[in-house]
Scaffold this motif. Sequence first.
Motif, PDB file in Angstrom:
ATOM      1  N   ALA A   1       0.882  -1.082   0.023  1.00  0.00           N
ATOM      2  CA  ALA A   1       0.098  -0.023   0.153  1.00  0.00           C
ATOM      3  C   ALA A   1       0.846   1.163   0.085  1.00  0.00           C
ATOM      4  N   GLY A   2       0.233   2.367   0.049  1.00  0.00           N
ATOM      5  CA  GLY A   2       0.902   3.811   0.199  1.00  0.00           C
ATOM      6  C   GLY A   2       1.883   3.671   1.274  1.00  0.00           C
ATOM      7  N   GLY A   3       3.134   4.023   1.133  1.00  0.00           N
ATOM      8  CA  GLY A   3       4.223   4.406   2.082  1.00  0.00           C
ATOM      9  C   GLY A   3       5.251   3.012   1.916  1.00  0.00           C
TER      10      GLY A   3
ATOM     11  N   PRO B   1       9.287  -1.677   4.465  1.00  0.00           N
ATOM     12  CA  PRO B   1       9.071  -0.907   5.565  1.00  0.00           C
ATOM     13  C   PRO B   1       8.398   0.701   4.987  1.00  0.00           C
ATOM     14  N   GLN B   2       7.355   1.252   6.000  1.00  0.00           N
ATOM     15  CA  GLN B   2       7.303   2.639   5.620  1.00  0.00           C
ATOM     16  C   GLN B   2       8.200   3.553   6.554  1.00  0.00           C
ATOM     17  N   TRP B   3       8.709   4.588   5.921  1.00  0.00           N
ATOM     18  CA  TRP B   3       9.655   5.338   6.374  1.00  0.00           C
ATOM     19  C   TRP B   3       9.549   5.805   7.614  1.00  0.00           C
TER      20      TRP B   3
ATOM     21  N   ALA C   1      -6.956   8.717  -8.453  1.00  0.00           N
ATOM     22  CA  ALA C   1      -5.734  10.000  -8.423  1.00  0.00           C
ATOM     23  C   ALA C   1      -4.877  10.114  -7.188  1.00  0.00           C
ATOM     24  N   GLN C   2      -4.784   8.913  -6.317  1.00  0.00           N
ATOM     25  CA  GLN C   2      -4.066   8.865  -5.282  1.00  0.00           C
ATOM     26  C   GLN C   2      -2.589   9.028  -5.569  1.00  0.00           C
ATOM     27  N   ILE C   3      -1.932   9.800  -4.465  1.00  0.00           N
ATOM     28  CA  ILE C   3      -0.531   9.906  -4.376  1.00  0.00           C
ATOM     29  C   ILE C   3       0.109   8.564  -4.856  1.00  0.00           C
ATOM     30  N   ASP C   4      -0.085   7.536  -4.178  1.00  0.00           N
ATOM     31  CA  ASP C   4       0.614   6.390  -4.373  1.00  0.00           C
ATOM     32  C   ASP C   4       0.444   5.476  -5.736  1.00  0.00           C
ATOM     33  N   HIS C   5      -0.593   6.106  -6.402  1.00  0.00           N
ATOM     34  CA  HIS C   5      -0.952   5.500  -7.795  1.00  0.00           C
ATOM     35  C   HIS C   5      -0.335   6.479  -9.189  1.00  0.00           C
TER      36      HIS C   5
ATOM     37  N   HIS D   1     -13.369  17.595  -4.988  1.00  0.00           N
ATOM     38  CA  HIS D   1     -14.622  17.071  -4.605  1.00  0.00           C
ATOM     39  C   HIS D   1     -14.383  15.755  -3.635  1.00  0.00           C
ATOM     40  N   ARG D   2     -13.508  16.156  -2.822  1.00  0.00           N
ATOM     41  CA  ARG D   2     -13.087  15.038  -1.718  1.00  0.00           C
ATOM     42  C   ARG D   2     -14.480  14.693  -1.089  1.00  0.00           C
ATOM     43  N   HIS D   3     -15.195  15.367  -0.771  1.00  0.00           N
ATOM     44  CA  HIS D   3     -16.358  15.148   0.288  1.00  0.00           C
ATOM     45  C   HIS D   3     -17.740  15.076  -0.504  1.00  0.00           C
TER      46      HIS D   3
ATOM     47  N   GLY E   1     -11.450   3.420   3.088  1.00  0.00           N
ATOM     48  CA  GLY E   1     -11.787   2.852   1.738  1.00  0.00           C
ATOM     49  C   GLY E   1     -11.115   1.523   1.497  1.00  0.00           C
ATOM     50  N   HIS E   2     -10.972   0.957   2.456  1.00  0.00           N
ATOM     51  CA  HIS E   2     -10.101  -0.522   2.351  1.00  0.00           C
ATOM     52  C   HIS E   2     -10.868  -1.820   3.086  1.00  0.00           C
ATOM     53  N   LEU E   3     -11.748  -2.391   2.533  1.00  0.00           N
ATOM     54  CA  LEU E   3     -12.341  -3.568   3.034  1.00  0.00           C
ATOM     55  C   LEU E   3     -11.171  -4.599   3.922  1.00  0.00           C
TER      56      LEU E   3
ATOM     57  N   ILE F   1      -3.271  -7.622  -2.895  1.00  0.00           N
ATOM     58  CA  ILE F   1      -2.252  -6.678  -3.010  1.00  0.00           C
ATOM     59  C   ILE F   1      -2.725  -5.422  -2.879  1.00  0.00           C
ATOM     60  N   HIS F   2      -1.818  -4.451  -2.706  1.00  0.00           N
ATOM     61  CA  HIS F   2      -1.826  -3.211  -1.932  1.00  0.00           C
ATOM     62  C   HIS F   2      -1.912  -3.474  -0.352  1.00  0.00           C
ATOM     63  N   ILE F   3      -0.842  -4.083   0.064  1.00  0.00           N
ATOM     64  CA  ILE F   3      -0.657  -4.584   1.455  1.00  0.00           C
ATOM     65  C   ILE F   3      -0.228  -3.582   2.325  1.00  0.00           C
ATOM     66  N   ASN F   4      -0.722  -3.211   3.541  1.00  0.00           N
ATOM     67  CA  ASN F   4      -0.268  -2.155   4.272  1.00  0.00           C
ATOM     68  C   ASN F   4       0.636  -2.663   5.100  1.00  0.00           C
ATOM     69  N   ASN F   5       1.640  -1.778   5.460  1.00  0.00           N
ATOM     70  CA  ASN F   5       2.847  -2.308   6.334  1.00  0.00           C
ATOM     71  C   ASN F   5       2.544  -2.777   7.906  1.00  0.00           C
ATOM     72  N   THR F   6       1.325  -2.425   8.172  1.00  0.00           N
ATOM     73  CA  THR F   6       0.788  -2.969   9.449  1.00  0.00           C
ATOM     74  C   THR F   6       0.225  -4.261   9.445  1.00  0.00           C
TER      75      THR F   6
HETATM   76  C1  HKS Z   1      -0.013   4.073   7.033  1.00  0.00           C
HETATM   77  C2  HKS Z   1      -0.368   4.120   5.594  1.00  0.00           C
HETATM   78  C3  HKS Z   1      -1.972   3.654   5.462  1.00  0.00           C
HETATM   79  C4  HKS Z   1      -2.575   3.897   3.883  1.00  0.00           C
HETATM   80  C5  HKS Z   1      -3.850   4.386   3.889  1.00  0.00           C
HETATM   81  C6  HKS Z   1      -4.557   4.530   2.776  1.00  0.00           C
HETATM   82  C7  HKS Z   1      -5.566   7.016   3.192  1.00  0.00           C
HETATM   83  C8  HKS Z   1      -5.291   7.920   2.158  1.00  0.00           C
HETATM   84  C9  HKS Z   1      -6.639   8.902   2.129  1.00  0.00           C
HETATM   85  C10 HKS Z   1      -4.008   4.202   1.618  1.00  0.00           C
HETATM   86  C11 HKS Z   1      -2.742   3.475   1.620  1.00  0.00           C
HETATM   87  C12 HKS Z   1      -1.842   3.304   2.947  1.00  0.00           C
HETATM   88  N1  HKS Z   1       0.342   3.254   4.846  1.00  0.00           N
HETATM   89  N2  HKS Z   1      -5.238   7.513   0.954  1.00  0.00           N
HETATM   90  O1  HKS Z   1      -0.114   5.042   7.749  1.00  0.00           O
HETATM   91  O2  HKS Z   1       0.228   2.744   7.435  1.00  0.00           O
HETATM   92  O3  HKS Z   1      -7.087   9.480   3.050  1.00  0.00           O
HETATM   93  O4  HKS Z   1      -7.497   9.123   0.923  1.00  0.00           O
HETATM   94  O5  HKS Z   1      -4.615   4.115   0.240  1.00  0.00           O
HETATM   95  O6  HKS Z   1      -2.135   3.034   0.590  1.00  0.00           O
HETATM   96  S1  HKS Z   1      -5.913   5.154   2.465  1.00  0.00           S
END
Ligand code: HKS
Length: 305
Positions: free
Chosen positions: A10-12, A15-17, A89-93, A173-175, A245-247, A270-275
């Motif tokens: 996932a984003g980050g 390991p995440q920095w 349009a996410q930063i990580d994508h 249009h976030r909200h 936004g993640h099930l 896929i798109h597995i968070n560090n946690t």
């Molecule tokens: C961490 C991150 C968690 C994480 C969150 C999201 C939130 C964001 C938004 C995500 C992702 C990783 N790595 N995109 O702190 O552990 O607020 O819109 O997409 O890749 S969702």
Amino acid sequence: MRVRVLGSAAGGGFPQWNCNCPNCDGVRKGTIDAAPRTQSSIAVSSDNINWLLFNASPDILTQFQRLPELQPARAIRDTAVRAIVLMDAQIDHTTGLFMLREGKTPLNIYCTDMVHEDLTRGNPIFNILGHFCGVAWHPIPTATSTSFQVDGIEDIKITAIPLTSKAPPYSPHRHDPHEGDNIGIRLEDTRSGKVLFYAPGLAAIEPHVLTIMHQADCLMVDGTCWSNDEMRTLGISDKLSLDMGHLPQSGPGGMIETLRPLKAARKILIHINNTNPILREDAPERLTLKQENIDVAFDGMDFTL
Ligand code: HKS
Ligand code: ZN
Ligand code: ZN
């Protein structure tokens, strides 16, 4: 069709920095059995010559170096990448687009109207790229789930599946969610008839999404968090997986339960968070996934469908 996992985190990344959760700390120190991962993206080819990317992660240059076929060296400047499809349009994508600015021809980018709006206003990557290689924007139809093809990528029929989720934090249009803020992708190899469903972000399994998931021979879906309160339990943030936004995988209505009745031969997270505990090869959660015939994507995973 050949599918290559360029990045599986996932984003980050992993390991995440800035993170010292047991996973990040353990992988940094080499005390756990887990592989580092770059931020999620896949590449697909039907002829092993021309490639189509799905998303452009901040780690794109490292990912390209690990797949030499993306540089066929037919000319002094060259690439095998015919186009990039953006699923949101996410930063990580999308940040990886900045790393592809040296081309002499505009980058072929497929995205929805909504993503185009975010990338020309909230985070104007396309405008910035206009000062370099430029962008050839190909709008992705969502309204009727019309399929499309990409020049040079023969025999792959692409269909966008609109997903209900949030636009990025910087979106005007976030909200105020719109169709096209987030999409999943159905890819059909028209020679073999095989279907891949790719959705690195799935907030909910809506009926029209489940219909596509039933058709798929291979599912590559949201593997961000194991449990809804994962970040909270670790003392990282109050945000629940579903809020982001993640099930989550576990629990009633979670990803494991969703995947269980589906006939797909391959089910991949896929798109597995560090946690996420599934990053550890010897975690009990991994045994659970194995029993459910669910694989965990890793960087460099490569298969033919
Ligand atoms: C961490 C991150 C968690 C994480 C969150 C999201 C939130 C964001 C938004 C995500 C992702 C990783 N790595 N995109 O702190 O552990 O607020 O819109 O997409 O890749 S969702
Ligand atoms: Zn993400
Ligand atoms: Zn961590």
